[in-house]
Design an enzyme around this catalytic site. Structure first.
Site, PDB file in Angstrom:
ATOM      1  N   LYS A  46       1.752  41.099  31.197  1.00 30.63           N
ATOM      2  CA  LYS A  46       2.640  41.169  30.692  1.00 30.63           C
ATOM      3  C   LYS A  46       1.891  40.022  29.259  1.00 30.63           C
ATOM      4  O   LYS A  46       2.470  40.062  28.047  1.00 30.63           O
ATOM      5  CB  LYS A  46       3.740  41.657  30.356  1.00 30.63           C
ATOM      6  N   SER A  47       1.225  39.362  29.891  1.00 31.30           N
ATOM      7  CA  SER A  47       0.877  38.479  28.170  1.00 31.30           C
ATOM      8  C   SER A  47      -1.216  38.497  28.354  1.00 31.30           C
ATOM      9  O   SER A  47      -1.621  37.800  27.637  1.00 31.30           O
ATOM     10  CB  SER A  47       0.488  36.816  29.096  1.00 31.30           C
ATOM     11  N   GLY A  48      -0.923  39.468  27.571  1.00 33.78           N
ATOM     12  CA  GLY A  48      -2.253  39.807  27.658  1.00 33.78           C
ATOM     13  C   GLY A  48      -4.127  40.099  28.478  1.00 33.78           C
ATOM     14  O   GLY A  48      -4.911  40.040  28.202  1.00 33.78           O
ATOM     15  N   THR A  49      -3.366  40.147  29.176  1.00 40.87           N
ATOM     16  CA  THR A  49      -4.624  40.432  30.811  1.00 40.87           C
ATOM     17  C   THR A  49      -5.080  41.478  30.695  1.00 40.87           C
ATOM     18  O   THR A  49      -6.950  41.108  30.611  1.00 40.87           O
ATOM     19  CB  THR A  49      -3.927  40.880  32.656  1.00 40.87           C
ATOM     20  N   HIS A 100      -3.151  36.507  38.593  1.00 46.64           N
ATOM     21  CA  HIS A 100      -1.762  36.417  37.536  1.00 46.64           C
ATOM     22  C   HIS A 100      -1.163  35.285  38.592  1.00 46.64           C
ATOM     23  O   HIS A 100       0.051  34.970  38.422  1.00 46.64           O
ATOM     24  CB  HIS A 100      -0.797  36.916  37.991  1.00 46.64           C
ATOM     25  N   ARG A 122       1.572  34.063  26.658  1.00 41.88           N
ATOM     26  CA  ARG A 122       2.135  34.785  25.226  1.00 41.88           C
ATOM     27  C   ARG A 122       3.958  34.148  24.755  1.00 41.88           C
ATOM     28  O   ARG A 122       4.115  33.468  26.064  1.00 41.88           O
ATOM     29  CB  ARG A 122       2.127  35.837  25.747  1.00 41.88           C
ATOM     30  N   SER A 130       7.913  43.218  27.131  1.00 44.15           N
ATOM     31  CA  SER A 130       6.714  43.824  27.775  1.00 44.15           C
ATOM     32  C   SER A 130       7.261  44.317  29.363  1.00 44.15           C
ATOM     33  O   SER A 130       7.069  45.523  29.344  1.00 44.15           O
ATOM     34  CB  SER A 130       4.973  43.523  27.101  1.00 44.15           C
ATOM     35  N   PHE A 220      -6.712  45.724  20.278  1.00 41.66           N
ATOM     36  CA  PHE A 220      -5.600  46.427  20.865  1.00 41.66           C
ATOM     37  C   PHE A 220      -5.645  48.038  20.367  1.00 41.66           C
ATOM     38  O   PHE A 220      -5.767  48.438  21.357  1.00 41.66           O
ATOM     39  CB  PHE A 220      -4.440  45.791  20.619  1.00 41.66           C
ATOM     40  N   GLU A 221      -5.705  48.305  19.830  1.00 46.39           N
ATOM     41  CA  GLU A 221      -5.946  49.643  19.247  1.00 46.39           C
ATOM     42  C   GLU A 221      -6.965  50.474  19.780  1.00 46.39           C
ATOM     43  O   GLU A 221      -6.684  51.605  20.250  1.00 46.39           O
ATOM     44  CB  GLU A 221      -5.499  49.933  17.372  1.00 46.39           C
ATOM     45  N   MET A 223      -8.862  49.074  21.867  1.00 45.92           N
ATOM     46  CA  MET A 223      -8.305  49.243  23.190  1.00 45.92           C
ATOM     47  C   MET A 223      -7.530  50.427  24.356  1.00 45.92           C
ATOM     48  O   MET A 223      -7.968  50.984  25.198  1.00 45.92           O
ATOM     49  CB  MET A 223      -7.997  48.356  23.963  1.00 45.92           C
ATOM     50  N   LYS A 250       2.267  47.945  22.695  1.00 41.03           N
ATOM     51  CA  LYS A 250       2.653  47.931  21.723  1.00 41.03           C
ATOM     52  C   LYS A 250       1.603  46.969  21.068  1.00 41.03           C
ATOM     53  O   LYS A 250       0.883  46.806  20.242  1.00 41.03           O
ATOM     54  CB  LYS A 250       3.853  47.508  21.144  1.00 41.03           C
TER      55      LYS A 250
END
Length: 290
Positions: A46-49, A100, A122, A130, A220-221, A223, A250
């Site tokens: 949950k760190s932008g993978t 990870h 993050r 998240s 992000f949006e 994707m 989000k």
């Protein structure tokens, strides 16, 4: 409360997600043959993978132009969660992987100083929030309260183990690797500057047109609305019909303010200050921070 630990497999002090795990592959990770031009994206969960997996666009002209049909998970597979039908040795070079894994479990070949590693970090409050939604709604392994999840997160009893150990382990052993640290929040605030920084590290030159395409598709949006990037197609298949959330929820900075009480925030800060004392990497906790 559902005990998440029954879904976990502990190997050499690290928690894996038990589902879809090839234990034989995990036990022989150190011997995996690494190619010198391989690229590894390393994150704590949950760190932008998925976001940084999308940066495979840097290598893929067809996907930059919108003609490619391969999903992100096929272009940049999760290394430790290799599917049976995926033969890593048959993949063309360069191989792009996401993982990870902690520093001490990666193949020894990553220490040849030629393989490029991008470590994405993050702020851990947003990671925890998240992760809570992911565990509760997507993988459906957690049915408790946020307070209960916070306790497990801060004790490292989740897939990925303890966040503090993960980032400190990679940073303190950075001299063993050819590694670039990237901040999730930096990518959010300055996507073009971040992509330029990554291209420089990867020694990949892109035209202005190609750079624009990468930045646009990696927002992000965009994707979240892209079926090739958002992972929605595998949620029901991998995690069952009860899974109702999204991998990409989000992607904001500071969402922790909507979750943590004053007492929880103070408790988290106390632990963070104790664990990360003198740690040199910076963190951004709010979208308005410079």
């Amino acid at each position: 409360m559902e005990d998440m630990e029954k879904f976990l497999f502990k190997f050499k002090g690290y928690y894996f997600n038990r589902s879809s795990l090839d234990i034989g592959f995990i036990e022989n990770l150190d011997n995996f043959e690494i190619r010198e031009n391989d690229v590894f994206i390393v994150t704590y969960p949950k760190s932008g993978t998925i976001w940084f997996q999308q940066l495979s666009l840097i290598y893929s002209e067809e996907h930059r132009k919108g003609t490619g049909k391969r999903e992100t998970m096929d272009r940049v597979p999760f290394f430790e969660y290799k599917t049976p039908e995926m033969d890593f040795e048959e993949r063309p070079s360069p191989c792009l992987f996401s993982t990870h894994l902690p520093y001490y479990l990666v193949p020894s070949g990553l220490k040849n100083k030629k393989v490029k590693i991008i470590y994405v970090y993050r702020n851990p409050k947003d990671v925890m929030c998240s992760y809570f939604h992911f565990a509760k709604n997507v993988i459906s392994q957690f049915t408790g309260t946020f307070e209960e999840f916070m306790k497990q997160f801060l004790e490292g009893r989740v897939m990925g183990s303890l966040w503090f150990d993960h980032i400190k382990g990679w940073y303190e052993h950075r001299s063993l690797f050819n590694i670039q640290f990237m901040m999730y929040e930096e990518m959010k605030k300055d996507p073009r500057g971040s992509v330029l920084k990554i291209c420089k590290f990867l020694e990949k030159g892109l035209s202005d047109e190609d750079m624009d395409a990468v930045v646009r598709q990696a927002i992000f949006e965009n994707m979240k609305d892209d079926p090739l990037a958002n992972y929605d197609s595998i949620i029901a298949t991998v995690f069952g019909p009860n899974a109702k959330g999204h991998f990409l929820r989000k992607g904001t900075i500071g969402d922790w303010k909507n979750h943590l009480t004053v007492e929880q925030n103070e408790r988290f800060d106390k632990i963070f200050q104790r664990e990360m004392k003198d740690f040199p990497l910076e963190f951004i906790w709010d979208m308005n921070e410079d």
